[in-house]
Motif scaffolding. Structure first.
Motif, PDB file in Angstrom:
ATOM      1  N   THR A   1       6.582   4.453 -15.601  1.00  0.00           N
ATOM      2  CA  THR A   1       6.430   4.078 -14.195  1.00  0.00           C
ATOM      3  C   THR A   1       4.991   3.686 -13.893  1.00  0.00           C
ATOM      4  O   THR A   1       4.735   2.660 -13.257  1.00  0.00           O
ATOM      5  CB  THR A   1       6.872   5.234 -13.277  1.00  0.00           C
ATOM      6  OG1 THR A   1       8.245   5.520 -13.535  1.00  0.00           O
ATOM      7  CG2 THR A   1       6.696   4.888 -11.807  1.00  0.00           C
TER       8      THR A   1
ATOM      9  N   CYS B   1       0.833  -1.196   0.000  1.00  0.00           N
ATOM     10  CA  CYS B   1       0.000   0.000   0.000  1.00  0.00           C
ATOM     11  C   CYS B   1       0.874   1.254   0.000  1.00  0.00           C
ATOM     12  O   CYS B   1       0.620   2.192  -0.752  1.00  0.00           O
ATOM     13  CB  CYS B   1      -0.935  -0.005   1.207  1.00  0.00           C
ATOM     14  SG  CYS B   1      -2.101   1.374   1.214  1.00  0.00           S
ATOM     15  N   ALA B   2       1.900   1.263   0.824  1.00  0.00           N
ATOM     16  CA  ALA B   2       2.804   2.414   0.883  1.00  0.00           C
ATOM     17  C   ALA B   2       3.471   2.648  -0.472  1.00  0.00           C
ATOM     18  O   ALA B   2       3.625   3.795  -0.898  1.00  0.00           O
ATOM     19  CB  ALA B   2       3.852   2.209   1.972  1.00  0.00           C
ATOM     20  N   ASP B   3       3.832   1.572  -1.164  1.00  0.00           N
ATOM     21  CA  ASP B   3       4.436   1.709  -2.489  1.00  0.00           C
ATOM     22  C   ASP B   3       3.460   2.351  -3.480  1.00  0.00           C
ATOM     23  O   ASP B   3       3.841   3.207  -4.276  1.00  0.00           O
ATOM     24  CB  ASP B   3       4.897   0.352  -3.019  1.00  0.00           C
ATOM     25  CG  ASP B   3       6.145  -0.161  -2.316  1.00  0.00           C
ATOM     26  OD1 ASP B   3       6.855   0.649  -1.666  1.00  0.00           O
ATOM     27  OD2 ASP B   3       6.411  -1.371  -2.418  1.00  0.00           O
TER      28      ASP B   3
ATOM     29  N   ARG C   1       2.578  12.510 -11.748  1.00  0.00           N
ATOM     30  CA  ARG C   1       1.853  11.248 -11.928  1.00  0.00           C
ATOM     31  C   ARG C   1       0.400  11.387 -11.496  1.00  0.00           C
ATOM     32  O   ARG C   1      -0.500  10.852 -12.142  1.00  0.00           O
ATOM     33  CB  ARG C   1       2.554  10.115 -11.182  1.00  0.00           C
ATOM     34  CG  ARG C   1       3.861   9.733 -11.853  1.00  0.00           C
ATOM     35  CD  ARG C   1       4.402   8.445 -11.338  1.00  0.00           C
ATOM     36  NE  ARG C   1       4.978   8.536 -10.025  1.00  0.00           N
ATOM     37  CZ  ARG C   1       6.275   8.710  -9.779  1.00  0.00           C
ATOM     38  NH1 ARG C   1       7.131   8.822 -10.772  1.00  0.00           N
ATOM     39  NH2 ARG C   1       6.708   8.769  -8.551  1.00  0.00           N
TER      40      ARG C   1
ATOM     41  N   HIS D   1       7.519   9.076 -16.405  1.00  0.00           N
ATOM     42  CA  HIS D   1       6.326   8.973 -15.553  1.00  0.00           C
ATOM     43  C   HIS D   1       5.307   7.997 -16.136  1.00  0.00           C
ATOM     44  O   HIS D   1       4.722   7.188 -15.404  1.00  0.00           O
ATOM     45  CB  HIS D   1       5.684  10.349 -15.356  1.00  0.00           C
ATOM     46  CG  HIS D   1       6.451  11.241 -14.445  1.00  0.00           C
ATOM     47  ND1 HIS D   1       6.660  10.951 -13.111  1.00  0.00           N
ATOM     48  CD2 HIS D   1       7.056  12.431 -14.671  1.00  0.00           C
ATOM     49  CE1 HIS D   1       7.356  11.923 -12.554  1.00  0.00           C
ATOM     50  NE2 HIS D   1       7.620  12.826 -13.484  1.00  0.00           N
TER      51      HIS D   1
ATOM     52  N   LEU E   1       0.957   4.327  -2.719  1.00  0.00           N
ATOM     53  CA  LEU E   1       0.788   5.729  -2.333  1.00  0.00           C
ATOM     54  C   LEU E   1       1.977   6.579  -2.760  1.00  0.00           C
ATOM     55  O   LEU E   1       1.806   7.731  -3.164  1.00  0.00           O
ATOM     56  CB  LEU E   1       0.553   5.841  -0.826  1.00  0.00           C
ATOM     57  CG  LEU E   1      -0.791   5.292  -0.346  1.00  0.00           C
ATOM     58  CD1 LEU E   1      -0.819   5.195   1.171  1.00  0.00           C
ATOM     59  CD2 LEU E   1      -1.942   6.137  -0.858  1.00  0.00           C
ATOM     60  N   LYS E   2       3.177   6.011  -2.710  1.00  0.00           N
ATOM     61  CA  LYS E   2       4.365   6.735  -3.165  1.00  0.00           C
ATOM     62  C   LYS E   2       4.265   7.062  -4.648  1.00  0.00           C
ATOM     63  O   LYS E   2       4.659   8.141  -5.086  1.00  0.00           O
ATOM     64  CB  LYS E   2       5.631   5.911  -2.914  1.00  0.00           C
ATOM     65  CG  LYS E   2       6.065   5.861  -1.484  1.00  0.00           C
ATOM     66  CD  LYS E   2       7.293   4.972  -1.353  1.00  0.00           C
ATOM     67  CE  LYS E   2       7.503   4.556   0.080  1.00  0.00           C
ATOM     68  NZ  LYS E   2       8.588   3.557   0.200  1.00  0.00           N
ATOM     69  N   LEU E   3       3.735   6.128  -5.422  1.00  0.00           N
ATOM     70  CA  LEU E   3       3.596   6.356  -6.861  1.00  0.00           C
ATOM     71  C   LEU E   3       2.675   7.532  -7.167  1.00  0.00           C
ATOM     72  O   LEU E   3       2.963   8.338  -8.044  1.00  0.00           O
ATOM     73  CB  LEU E   3       3.055   5.100  -7.546  1.00  0.00           C
ATOM     74  CG  LEU E   3       4.057   3.985  -7.748  1.00  0.00           C
ATOM     75  CD1 LEU E   3       3.345   2.708  -8.167  1.00  0.00           C
ATOM     76  CD2 LEU E   3       5.077   4.382  -8.794  1.00  0.00           C
TER      77      LEU E   3
ATOM     78  N   ALA F   1       1.926   9.936  -5.123  1.00  0.00           N
ATOM     79  CA  ALA F   1       2.298  11.139  -4.367  1.00  0.00           C
ATOM     80  C   ALA F   1       3.027  12.157  -5.238  1.00  0.00           C
ATOM     81  O   ALA F   1       3.085  13.331  -4.898  1.00  0.00           O
ATOM     82  CB  ALA F   1       3.168  10.768  -3.164  1.00  0.00           C
ATOM     83  N   ASP F   2       3.557  11.722  -6.363  1.00  0.00           N
ATOM     84  CA  ASP F   2       4.241  12.640  -7.270  1.00  0.00           C
ATOM     85  C   ASP F   2       3.194  13.483  -7.999  1.00  0.00           C
ATOM     86  O   ASP F   2       2.266  12.942  -8.605  1.00  0.00           O
ATOM     87  CB  ASP F   2       5.063  11.839  -8.275  1.00  0.00           C
ATOM     88  CG  ASP F   2       5.802  12.738  -9.229  1.00  0.00           C
ATOM     89  OD1 ASP F   2       5.181  13.175 -10.227  1.00  0.00           O
ATOM     90  OD2 ASP F   2       6.986  13.026  -8.974  1.00  0.00           O
TER      91      ASP F   2
ATOM     92  N   SER G   1       3.541  -0.170 -13.132  1.00  0.00           N
ATOM     93  CA  SER G   1       2.882  -0.368 -11.842  1.00  0.00           C
ATOM     94  C   SER G   1       1.442  -0.846 -11.987  1.00  0.00           C
ATOM     95  O   SER G   1       0.757  -1.055 -10.990  1.00  0.00           O
ATOM     96  CB  SER G   1       2.918   0.935 -11.041  1.00  0.00           C
ATOM     97  OG  SER G   1       4.247   1.331 -10.847  1.00  0.00           O
TER      98      SER G   1
END
Length: 100
Positions: free
Chosen positions: A57, A11-13, A23, A54, A15-17, A19-20, A61
């Motif tokens: 990525t 989940c954190a991964d 993106r 972007h 959210l990191k994606l 968060a940019d 994902s």
């Protein structure tokens, strides 16, 4: 230390994606429907190489799918990523709702 295979780490991964800001902009833009790269970059005005990074990525994902349209590549959200009724991204672990 957290085990990287936990649901929380996954989940954190995700959210990191998102968060940019670039993106997140792309995901929000594509929630309205597929767009070619030129249309995506019209609101960003960033270098083609950075936009490609972007998009790659997000595609790797599982957020995006792409298809060739003549000389252009069109991107769209992968099935199940966007909940139109709630105007939200489905991240698997949570939903990210857009404010209007």
């Amino acid at each position: 230390m957290m085990n990287v295979s936990t649901p929380e780490a996954a989940c954190a991964d995700m959210l990191k994606l998102v968060a940019d800001p670039t993106r997140l902009y792309i995901l929000r833009l594509l929630s309205a429907g597929p767009k070619v790269v030129k249309e995506i970059n019209a609101g960003l005005a960033i270098g083609q190489n950075l936009l490609s990074h972007h998009l790659k990525t997000l595609k790797e994902s599982g957020f995006l799918l792409s298809e060739r349209r003549g000389k252009s590549i069109a991107y769209r959200l992968a099935p199940g990523i966007y909940d139109k009724r709630r105007d939200a991204l489905e991240l698997g672990c949570c939903k990210l709702t857009f404010a209007r």
